[in-house]
Scaffold this active site. Structure first.
Site, PDB file in Angstrom:
ATOM      1  CG  ASP A  89      44.472  46.116  31.318  1.00 50.81           C
ATOM      2  OD1 ASP A  89      45.234  45.832  30.368  1.00 50.81           O
ATOM      3  OD2 ASP A  89      44.522  47.192  31.920  1.00 50.81           O
ATOM      4  CB  SER A  90      40.535  44.849  27.271  1.00 52.22           C
ATOM      5  OG  SER A  90      40.021  46.077  27.747  1.00 52.22           O
ATOM      6  N   GLY A  91      43.086  46.960  27.793  1.00 55.67           N
ATOM      7  CA  GLY A  91      43.575  48.246  27.304  1.00 55.67           C
ATOM      8  C   GLY A  91      42.467  49.285  27.284  1.00 55.67           C
ATOM      9  CG  ASP A 271      42.776  44.621  39.379  1.00 57.52           C
ATOM     10  OD1 ASP A 271      41.593  44.456  39.050  1.00 57.52           O
ATOM     11  OD2 ASP A 271      43.415  45.648  39.103  1.00 57.52           O
ATOM     12  CB  CYS A 309      54.412  40.734  59.234  1.00 55.77           C
ATOM     13  SG  CYS A 309      54.399  40.778  57.422  1.00 55.77           S
ATOM     14  CB  CYS A 311      56.438  40.596  54.473  1.00 52.08           C
ATOM     15  SG  CYS A 311      57.111  42.119  55.170  1.00 52.08           S
ATOM     16  CB  CYS A 314      57.875  42.177  58.989  1.00 47.01           C
ATOM     17  SG  CYS A 314      56.734  43.516  58.619  1.00 47.01           S
ATOM     18  CG  HIS A 340      54.268  45.170  55.293  1.00 49.93           C
ATOM     19  ND1 HIS A 340      54.307  44.214  56.286  1.00 49.93           N
ATOM     20  CD2 HIS A 340      53.116  45.869  55.492  1.00 49.93           C
ATOM     21  CE1 HIS A 340      53.239  44.338  57.059  1.00 49.93           C
ATOM     22  NE2 HIS A 340      52.502  45.345  56.593  1.00 49.93           N
TER      23      HIS A 340
HETATM   24 ZN    ZN Z   1      55.587  42.679  56.791  1.00 44.97          ZN
END
Ligand code: ZN
Length: 378
Positions: A89-91, A271, A309, A311, A314, A340
């Protein structure tokens, strides 16, 4: 270079080609403020949770460790050992929200560091030099983000200055990309649309910056206190005036529902700190809504956070165990929850892209929102 692959209504499915690889859009960027995602998440972890773009914070890295040090270490990619795209980002946003005693002038902003109180000046050229030292894939233009409560005349004057600052950013970025010792000489620059909740100011600004031919266009200054309906309305009014053949980025947004609504209105990049911040507090996203692992009912729950899931949390651990880790303030608890949540967001983006590819985004969105509404109360 952005390639628009498909459209469904205003929703865009695209590919953004960068010197650090191709970004499939719509995409959610994972926020690593000081070149790390809070919650002890490493760049090696990011590779396992479908992260396409890491976002780092110019203001924080300028204050500590200092962008000159990052440059000496070969730029952010080498410094944090991550070879995929990075957006900085630009700050500007932090200067306006974190720093104290700031003074805004035509040349830029004077303020005091939130770390040691030291006096700092940042203007368009300084922001570009810092981001060039960091050598991110995508740099953001230095802008002022006026408060959502600012009056019309203030917002109008601020937006006009932001446009002049954009011209200076573009010129300085061009100069820096031409220097021998610049680490990433293909650094790209995104402009930022401002105008608070005044649709006509936003539209006028969008048209002005569209003519200036940047690599991408962000909509900034939303999700700062206005209602969701106002945000969606501003997107509906503004996005059609930004170039279709360039990526659109909605800064700092948001919840899974905000993202689905943003995609529908033509946004490519998102974001937000929600998945990592909520994860650190044991608030977890699932396809049936959000759950709070601190809730007593999970004390002996042997199921994973979410069945099916993929991840790292999980695949191996139970709700009961992770809840215990959180309560015992073991760092692993936070880490698993953040992994997660980021995986949940990144997977949702994958589903969105898949639905757009198949031409069934509208149906996907409706179904996803209905399912997630179930558990919102927890
Ligand atoms: Zn998960």
């Amino acid at each position: 270079m952005y390639r628009l692959l498909k459209q469904e209504g205003r929703a865009k499915r695209g590919e953004f080609h960068t010197v650090h690889g191709i970004i499939q859009t719509p995409v959610f960027m994972n926020v690593g403020t000081a070149a790390a995602i809070k919650g002890a998440v490493s760049t090696e972890d990011l590779e396992g949770i479908k992260t396409q773009v890491e976002l780092s914070n110019t203001y924080h890295l300028h204050v500590r460790p200092g962008d000159e040090i990052v440059k000496k270490m070969g730029g952010l990619h080498k410094f944090m050992s991550w070879d995929k795209p990075i957006l900085t980002d630009s700050g500007g946003f932090q200067v306006f929200s974190l720093a104290s005693l700031r003074k805004i002038k035509e040349e830029g902003v004077y303020f005091h560091s939130h770390v040691d109180g030291r006096k700092i000046f940042m203007g368009p050229e300084e922001s570009m030099r810092i981001q060039s030292n960091l050598a991110s894939t995508i740099a953001m233009a230095f802008d002022e983000c006026p408060s959502s409560r600012a009056d019309r005349s203030y917002v109008q004057a601020s937006v006009e200055r932001t446009t002049r600052w954009l011209g200076r950013c573009k010129k300085e970025m061009g100069r820096l990309n031409g220097l021998e010792d610049t680490i990433n000489r293909h650094q790209m620059l995104f402009a930022i649309n401002q105008g608070a909740v005044f649709a006509d100011i936003r539209i006028e600004h969008a048209k002005r910056i569209a003519e200036m031919e940047l690599d991408g266009y962000a909509v900034g200054g939303l999700a700062v206190g206005e209602s969701h309906e106002e945000m969606y309305y501003i997107l509906e009014e503004t996005v059609p005036h930004l170039p279709l053949e360039k990526p659109t980025y909605l800064m700092g947004v948001g919840t899974p529902a905000n993202i689905l609504e943003g995609v529908e209105r033509g946004v490519d990049f998102f974001d937000c700190v929600y998945p990592s911040r909520n994860g650190r507090h044991g608030h977890l996203y699932t396809n049936n809504g959000k759950i709070n692992l601190f809730n007593a009912k999970y004390e002996t729950d042997g199921r994973p956070i979410e069945e099916g899931c993929g991840c790292p949390a999980c695949r191996r651990y139970s709700r009961a165990y992770i809840r215990h880790l959180l309560k015992a303030k073991e760092m692993l608890g936070m880490r698993l929850c953040v992994l997660h949540n980021l995986y949940f967001y990144n997977t949702m983006m994958e589903e969105i892209r898949d639905a757009l590819d198949k031409g069934c985004f509208a149906a996907y969105k409706k179904n996803k929102l209905e399912k997630m509404r179930n558990l919102q109360k927890e």
